[in-house]
Write an enzyme that holds these catalytic residues in place. Structure first.
Site, short mmCIF file in Angstrom:
data_model
loop_
_atom_site.label_atom_id
_atom_site.label_comp_id
_atom_site.label_asym_id
_atom_site.label_seq_id
_atom_site.Cartn_x
_atom_site.Cartn_y
_atom_site.Cartn_z
N HIS A 148 43.36 44.80 17.46
CA HIS A 148 41.93 45.06 17.70
C HIS A 148 41.57 44.96 19.18
CE1 HIS A 148 40.94 45.34 13.54
NE2 HIS A 148 41.18 44.07 13.26
N ASP A 205 48.20 46.94 8.85
CA ASP A 205 47.16 45.93 8.67
C ASP A 205 46.01 46.56 7.90
OD1 ASP A 205 46.21 43.14 10.27
OD2 ASP A 205 44.57 44.44 9.68
N HIS A 228 42.96 46.33 8.38
CA HIS A 228 41.90 46.76 9.29
C HIS A 228 42.43 47.81 10.25
CE1 HIS A 228 40.85 42.53 8.16
NE2 HIS A 228 39.68 43.10 7.95
N ASP A 236 47.26 41.50 5.59
CA ASP A 236 45.99 41.23 4.91
C ASP A 236 45.66 42.30 3.88
OD1 ASP A 236 45.75 42.92 7.06
OD2 ASP A 236 44.15 41.82 8.04
#
Length: 658
Positions: free
Chosen positions: A145, A185, A187, A278
């Site tokens: 991120h 991931d 996200h 995740d």
């Protein structure tokens, strides 16, 4: 320092980097947080228990150099991360973190960030050289991120991007000309995408929950139309899930029909994996259900490329068991072990094929291998049911509670006029591992959608109903309500009668003690009439009410009753929430419309009616005096009946046979 234990030299040389110095990055006051040192400790303990380090080349972490970090991050950002843990920042460190999106900082943050970035770079160089066949970097803080000029989403430096840039720009003699970055991931890897947006040497692939732009990091960056720019056009691939609960079958379909064909055409010299876990089953933030077997298969398929030159760097993953088991599965696959446990999923969701087709259509001008239509037979092989909404197990009034202990999912469809970019991933100040207030992705959307909630029971009394909104309890209740996240009172209140049968069933509840409670027969009957008090509330408040009605309130990562359910209940008149199977009020029934808004009430499943008739469930139980009084007060204060008429109404409902 390097340690290689005795091992079978026929096995691949898999590098493994772990360093407890990266555990010094933690919340400044010891608050709980999902991204914490236990994550890498749990992985390392799992690997040790399985005897994995003895089969690998174990490396210590090495700090990254600023000059290499500067290839993807601005100098101002580097200056901040380098110095933020120093004593000079003691008085302002928290303030700096509070201005960033989902970041905490402490005295160990700087060193950990440099060790994480340096470790990924170090093992990438060794794999590129051929000293290692592949490697796994168990590092934190994560990186994908982190943007060129800003830390965000638990990430300080973009570890994988720094490593890729170093290999391509600083070590051309190693012969690595093209790198495939696979970000699995849950996200979107927004930072990595921006860093290689115009670079055709890097094929960036991200498969992630998108939820129509409402899932973190939110906005449009994660949509499939973001394909790169200039000479990098076509080298950015996003596969955006429309909802949670995607599992092995969904990921396998994307591998087989998007990633693998493109990877074959791209022919990378090396693969870097942003290994977030995740999306693993049971993760509290991801809401998906990929198994360790699923990750091992995805890894195995990638090993067919780049002569197996793969580096996996840890990103997210917050369920310690799923995280550790999934990393173990990936390391064992790199070591050549075969997966021994298969997936229980047969087919992907229908939405998965829809997303895959959209991605292929968007990219087929860049990658002709994606131009062919997928066989109709393949598209028909899908999970026909919508993703079931799951929450943590609840202790409702039902004798046969069977709420699964799984956290999930989903905002499958949304309304365009309430869509907006959201920045929402935060951890609350009380130290709970949860998303708070407007930070939960679905809440800002649902807070703009109104419905009518109709009560035929104790909630007809406004004061009792407000317990579900504001929290608290009224006289006679044996437990408090937690209230809704949004404690705004209902916008309007009105009364209606509906052609449904009111009756009382069961013999005891945790809220009211001994005595029956009110139910509405799910099917209409022109010979029946029930009074209902209608409250105009938001869909967000309705979800909070639904949760409290069926058990003690817990934080919801995702809604129980989403927009697909809302559309379905209007069309089909009722929606049974399978996640609440065993709970008494798991059936959402639409009893009509007021204006343009649906009128929704909660009652038992139609299957329970037969149980009441047969005597399996107690029926005709007279409600407790306290419970009956709430109905009377509601009807009287609502000016529907006199006190005597209200008591007669209740007596008739509790005495008549079904």
């Amino acid at each position: 320092m390097e340690e290689e234990s005795e091992k079978n030299h026929h096995q691949p040389r898999v590098g493994l980097v772990y360093d407890e110095r990266m555990c010094t990055h933690s919340t400044p006051d010891g608050e709980d947080h999902p991204e914490n040192p236990l994550r890498i400790k749990a992985i390392w303990e799992k690997l040790q228990f399985a005897g994995i380090p003895q089969r690998c080349v174990v490396l210590c972490a090495k700090e990254a150099e600023d000059r290499y970090i500067a290839s993807v991050h601005t100098q101002n950002h580097i200056n901040l991360i380098r110095n933020v843990s120093s004593k000079d920042f003691d008085s302002r460190r928290k303030r700096i973190a509070s201005k960033l999106n989902s970041i905490y900082l402490n005295e160990g943050s700087s060193e950990s960030a440099y060790l994480a970035a340096g470790s990924v770079t170090e093992v990438s160089e060794r794999v590129a050289k051929g000293e290692l066949s592949s490697a796994v970097a168990i590092v934190r803080p994560p990186g994908h991120h982190a943007e060129p000029d800003e830390a965000m989403g638990f990430c300080l430096y973009n570890n994988v991007a720094i490593a890729a840039s170093y290999i391509l720009n600083e070590r051309p003699e190693l012969g690595i000309r093209k790198i495939l970055i696979v970000d699995w991931d849950v996200h979107h890897g927004n930072g990595t995408q921006k860093m290689f947006w115009k670079d055709p040497r890097v094929l960036f692939f991200s498969v992630h929950r998108f939820d129509f732009g409402t899932f973190y990091p939110a906005g449009d960056d994660g949509t499939y139309t973001m394909v790169g720019e200039g000479s990098g056009a076509g080298f950015n691939i996003n596969v955006p899930w429309e909802h949670g609960r995607c599992g092995d079958a969904d990921y396998f379909a994307v591998w087989d029909h998007v990633l693998i064909p493109v990877a074959r055409a791209f022919n990378p010299d090396m693969i870097l994996i942003s290994g977030g876990f995740d999306a693993a089953i049971g993760d509290p933030l991801g809401g998906c259900r990929v198994t360790p077997y699923g990750y091992s298969v995805m890894m195995k398929k990638l090993m067919e490329f780049a002569n197996g030159k793969i580096v996996m760097a840890l990103e997210g993953g917050y369920n310690l068991d799923s995280l550790a088991n999934s990393v173990l599965a990936c390391v064992k696959t790199l070591l050549g072990d075969m997966p021994i446990v298969g997936s229980s999923e047969a087919y992907p969701f229908e939405s998965t094929w829809r997303v895959i087709q959209a991605v292929r259509q968007e990219l087929n001008t860049f990658w002709p291998t994606l131009a062919d239509e997928l066989p109709k037979k393949l598209l028909l092989a899908s999970n026909k049911t919508s993703p079931t909404i799951l929450i943590s197990s609840s202790d409702s009034d039902a004798e046969d509670d069977a709420v699964p202990n799984i956290q999930s999912v989903n905002l499958v469809e949304t309304v365009q006029d309430v869509m907006q970019p959201l920045s929402m991933l935060k951890v609350d100040q009380d130290g709970q591992d949860q998303l708070v207030d407007g930070s939960v992705p679905w809440r800002p959307v649902f807070s703009k959608i109104d419905i009518w909630y109709a009560s035929y029971g104790s909630n007809m009394w406004r004061k009792r109903f407000l317990c579900y909104i504001e929290g608290g309890q009224v006289e006679g209740m044996q437990m408090q309500c937690s209230g809704s996240m949004d404690k705004s009172p209902p916008k309007e209140t009105l009364w209606k009668t509906v052609p449904h049968r009111l009756f009382f069933g069961h013999s005891h509840t945790s809220t009211w003690g001994a005595g029956g409670v009110a139910f509405l027969h799910p099917e209409s009957n022109i010979h029946e009439r029930a009074y209902m008090c209608l409250y105009k509330i938001t869909l967000e408040q309705f979800n909070d009410l639904l949760l409290q009605e069926n058990g003690p309130s817990r934080h919801m990562i995702s809604p129980l009753f989403d927009l697909i359910a809302l559309q379905s209940v209007v069309t089909n008149k009722s929606v049974l929430l399978e996640v609440l199977k065993g709970s008494w009020y798991s059936n959402v029934v639409c009893v009509g419309k007021e204006g343009d808004l649906p009128i929704l009430t909660l009652t038992c499943p139609i299957s329970h009616i037969e149980n009441f008739k047969s005597g399996k469930f107690p029926m005709h139980d007279t409600p407790s005096k306290e419970y009956a009084n709430t109905l009377v007060k509601g009807l009287v204060e609502g000016k529907q009946l006199s006190e005597a008429e209200a008591m007669a109404y209740i007596d008739d409902a509790s005495a008549r046979p079904m």
